[in-house]
Design a protein around this motif. Structure first.
Motif, PDB file in Angstrom:
ATOM      1  N   PRO A   2       0.905  -1.270   0.097  1.00 42.89           N
ATOM      2  CA  PRO A   2       0.116   0.244  -0.134  1.00 42.89           C
ATOM      3  C   PRO A   2       0.996   1.153  -0.073  1.00 42.89           C
ATOM      4  CG  PRO A   2      -0.723  -1.460   1.392  1.00 42.89           C
ATOM      5  CD  PRO A   2       0.508  -2.028   1.165  1.00 42.89           C
ATOM      6  N   TYR A   3       2.025   1.226   0.602  1.00 44.17           N
ATOM      7  CA  TYR A   3       2.830   2.459   0.808  1.00 44.17           C
ATOM      8  C   TYR A   3       3.305   2.822  -0.582  1.00 44.17           C
ATOM      9  CZ  TYR A   3       6.840   5.287   2.175  1.00 44.17           C
ATOM     10  OH  TYR A   3       7.719   6.355   2.289  1.00 44.17           O
ATOM     11  N   CYS A   4       3.679   1.922  -1.339  1.00 48.13           N
ATOM     12  CA  CYS A   4       4.376   2.224  -2.810  1.00 48.13           C
ATOM     13  C   CYS A   4       3.386   2.425  -3.673  1.00 48.13           C
ATOM     14  CB  CYS A   4       5.516   1.045  -3.020  1.00 48.13           C
ATOM     15  SG  CYS A   4       6.983   0.958  -2.048  1.00 48.13           S
ATOM     16  N   ARG A   5       2.124   1.734  -3.245  1.00 48.91           N
ATOM     17  CA  ARG A   5       1.211   1.879  -4.562  1.00 48.91           C
ATOM     18  C   ARG A   5       0.590   3.274  -4.296  1.00 48.91           C
ATOM     19  NH1 ARG A   5      -0.891  -3.258  -2.987  1.00 48.91           N
ATOM     20  NH2 ARG A   5      -2.361  -2.198  -1.595  1.00 48.91           N
ATOM     21  N   ASP A   6       0.272   3.879  -2.912  1.00 47.01           N
ATOM     22  CA  ASP A   6       0.199   5.394  -2.915  1.00 47.01           C
ATOM     23  C   ASP A   6       1.106   6.211  -3.380  1.00 47.01           C
ATOM     24  OD1 ASP A   6      -2.261   4.274  -1.849  1.00 47.01           O
ATOM     25  OD2 ASP A   6      -1.801   4.802   0.363  1.00 47.01           O
ATOM     26  N   ASN A   7       2.271   5.942  -3.045  1.00 49.58           N
ATOM     27  CA  ASN A   7       3.355   6.885  -3.697  1.00 49.58           C
ATOM     28  C   ASN A   7       3.235   6.842  -5.354  1.00 49.58           C
ATOM     29  OD1 ASN A   7       4.257   7.392  -1.240  1.00 49.58           O
ATOM     30  ND2 ASN A   7       6.260   6.176  -1.388  1.00 49.58           N
ATOM     31  N   LEU A   8       2.930   6.093  -5.910  1.00 49.28           N
ATOM     32  CA  LEU A   8       2.796   5.859  -7.299  1.00 49.28           C
ATOM     33  C   LEU A   8       1.574   6.762  -7.735  1.00 49.28           C
ATOM     34  CD1 LEU A   8       3.613   4.657 -10.118  1.00 49.28           C
ATOM     35  CD2 LEU A   8       2.185   2.914  -9.820  1.00 49.28           C
ATOM     36  N   VAL A   9       0.558   6.467  -7.146  1.00 47.14           N
ATOM     37  CA  VAL A   9      -0.855   7.274  -7.135  1.00 47.14           C
ATOM     38  C   VAL A   9      -0.202   8.718  -7.233  1.00 47.14           C
ATOM     39  CG1 VAL A   9      -3.020   7.994  -6.243  1.00 47.14           C
ATOM     40  CG2 VAL A   9      -2.238   5.722  -6.284  1.00 47.14           C
ATOM     41  N   ALA A  10       0.195   9.388  -6.106  1.00 49.29           N
ATOM     42  CA  ALA A  10       0.799  10.515  -5.959  1.00 49.29           C
ATOM     43  C   ALA A  10       1.881  11.103  -7.046  1.00 49.29           C
ATOM     44  CB  ALA A  10       1.682  10.769  -4.800  1.00 49.29           C
ATOM     45  N   ALA A  11       2.609  10.402  -7.622  1.00 54.47           N
ATOM     46  CA  ALA A  11       3.345  10.556  -8.651  1.00 54.47           C
ATOM     47  C   ALA A  11       2.871  10.639 -10.000  1.00 54.47           C
ATOM     48  CB  ALA A  11       4.514   9.511  -8.953  1.00 54.47           C
ATOM     49  N   VAL A  12       1.726   9.785 -10.313  1.00 56.80           N
ATOM     50  CA  VAL A  12       1.095   9.876 -11.683  1.00 56.80           C
ATOM     51  C   VAL A  12       0.130  11.217 -11.239  1.00 56.80           C
ATOM     52  CG1 VAL A  12      -0.935   8.821 -12.891  1.00 56.80           C
ATOM     53  CG2 VAL A  12       0.892   7.538 -11.882  1.00 56.80           C
TER      54      VAL A  12
ATOM     55  N   ASP B  10       3.350  12.800  -1.584  1.00 60.63           N
ATOM     56  CA  ASP B  10       3.209  11.175  -1.386  1.00 60.63           C
ATOM     57  C   ASP B  10       2.486  10.966   0.059  1.00 60.63           C
ATOM     58  OD1 ASP B  10       4.477  10.838  -3.603  1.00 60.63           O
ATOM     59  OD2 ASP B  10       6.268  10.414  -2.647  1.00 60.63           O
ATOM     60  N   ALA B  11       2.817  11.901   1.007  1.00 58.27           N
ATOM     61  CA  ALA B  11       2.329  11.522   2.421  1.00 58.27           C
ATOM     62  C   ALA B  11       0.872  11.848   2.401  1.00 58.27           C
ATOM     63  CB  ALA B  11       3.224  12.581   3.376  1.00 58.27           C
ATOM     64  N   LYS B  12       0.420  12.929   2.049  1.00 55.48           N
ATOM     65  CA  LYS B  12      -0.931  13.388   1.819  1.00 55.48           C
ATOM     66  C   LYS B  12      -2.119  12.236   1.251  1.00 55.48           C
ATOM     67  CE  LYS B  12      -4.041  17.165   1.032  1.00 55.48           C
ATOM     68  NZ  LYS B  12      -4.106  18.506   0.657  1.00 55.48           N
ATOM     69  N   VAL B  13      -1.385  11.606   0.047  1.00 53.11           N
ATOM     70  CA  VAL B  13      -2.005  10.620  -0.485  1.00 53.11           C
ATOM     71  C   VAL B  13      -2.150   9.283   0.254  1.00 53.11           C
ATOM     72  CG1 VAL B  13      -2.077   8.879  -2.412  1.00 53.11           C
ATOM     73  CG2 VAL B  13      -1.905  11.286  -2.960  1.00 53.11           C
ATOM     74  N   ARG B  14      -1.250   9.131   0.895  1.00 48.20           N
ATOM     75  CA  ARG B  14      -0.998   8.074   2.013  1.00 48.20           C
ATOM     76  C   ARG B  14      -1.747   7.924   3.238  1.00 48.20           C
ATOM     77  NH1 ARG B  14       4.598   8.247   1.300  1.00 48.20           N
ATOM     78  NH2 ARG B  14       4.622   9.123   3.169  1.00 48.20           N
TER      79      ARG B  14
ATOM     80  N   PHE C 274      -8.420  12.378   0.295  1.00 47.33           N
ATOM     81  CA  PHE C 274      -7.595  13.207  -0.931  1.00 47.33           C
ATOM     82  C   PHE C 274      -7.340  12.149  -2.067  1.00 47.33           C
ATOM     83  CE2 PHE C 274      -3.520  14.303  -2.601  1.00 47.33           C
ATOM     84  CZ  PHE C 274      -4.012  15.851  -3.342  1.00 47.33           C
ATOM     85  N   LYS C 275      -7.024  11.021  -1.366  1.00 53.00           N
ATOM     86  CA  LYS C 275      -6.411   9.694  -2.444  1.00 53.00           C
ATOM     87  C   LYS C 275      -7.568   9.610  -3.312  1.00 53.00           C
ATOM     88  CE  LYS C 275      -5.158   4.960  -2.871  1.00 53.00           C
ATOM     89  NZ  LYS C 275      -4.594   3.827  -2.198  1.00 53.00           N
ATOM     90  N   ARG C 276      -8.939   9.502  -2.577  1.00 55.42           N
ATOM     91  CA  ARG C 276     -10.241   9.427  -3.531  1.00 55.42           C
ATOM     92  C   ARG C 276     -10.433  10.482  -4.344  1.00 55.42           C
ATOM     93  NH1 ARG C 276     -13.289   8.650   0.618  1.00 55.42           N
ATOM     94  NH2 ARG C 276     -12.965   6.517   0.793  1.00 55.42           N
ATOM     95  N   HIS C 277     -10.090  11.813  -4.060  1.00 56.74           N
ATOM     96  CA  HIS C 277     -10.424  12.718  -4.992  1.00 56.74           C
ATOM     97  C   HIS C 277      -9.346  12.613  -6.095  1.00 56.74           C
ATOM     98  CE1 HIS C 277     -10.935  16.910  -6.086  1.00 56.74           C
ATOM     99  NE2 HIS C 277      -9.648  17.214  -6.176  1.00 56.74           N
ATOM    100  N   VAL C 278      -8.153  12.428  -6.026  1.00 57.11           N
ATOM    101  CA  VAL C 278      -7.153  12.389  -6.958  1.00 57.11           C
ATOM    102  C   VAL C 278      -7.480  11.195  -7.841  1.00 57.11           C
ATOM    103  CG1 VAL C 278      -4.678  11.881  -7.438  1.00 57.11           C
ATOM    104  CG2 VAL C 278      -5.253  13.282  -5.691  1.00 57.11           C
TER     105      VAL C 278
END
Length: 103
Positions: free
Chosen positions: A45-55, A65-69, A74-78
């Protein structure tokens, strides 16, 4: 005698400071949503969330990265905006399930 004692204390304090600092190799290493764990690349999950933030940043979002994690809303919004990107579709399906059936 006092000089020897103070030198020993200084040496011990320096040694303690060195042991408290983590080596750079202890950092989590991610690559495309996968984490290097004991020589194997595992999806975490840590690395998947970092990838979501990068994309998301590639699409112009301000997505640390930290905000998405740490903030599922916020992750849902992105993910609502960039979640159909094939690189992060699976990670975004965790917070925005779509499809038939019950949620």
């Amino acid at each position: 005698m006092a000089k020897k004692h103070s030198a020993a204390i200084s040496l011990a304090a320096a040694g303690l400071a060195v042991t408290m600092v983590q080596p750079a190799s202890a950092a989590i290493k991610c690559s495309n949503g996968f984490q290097l764990v004991d020589g194997a690349m595992l999806s975490t999950p840590y690395c998947r969330d970092n990838l979501v933030a990068a994309v998301a940043r590639q699409y112009g979002f301000n997505a640390p990265d930290a905000k998405v994690r740490n903030n599922p809303n916020f992750k849902r919004h992105v993910c609502r905006f960039v979640g159909q990107d094939i690189r992060i579709k699976e990670a975004c399906d965790e917070v925005n399930p779509n499809g038939r059936g019950r949620f």
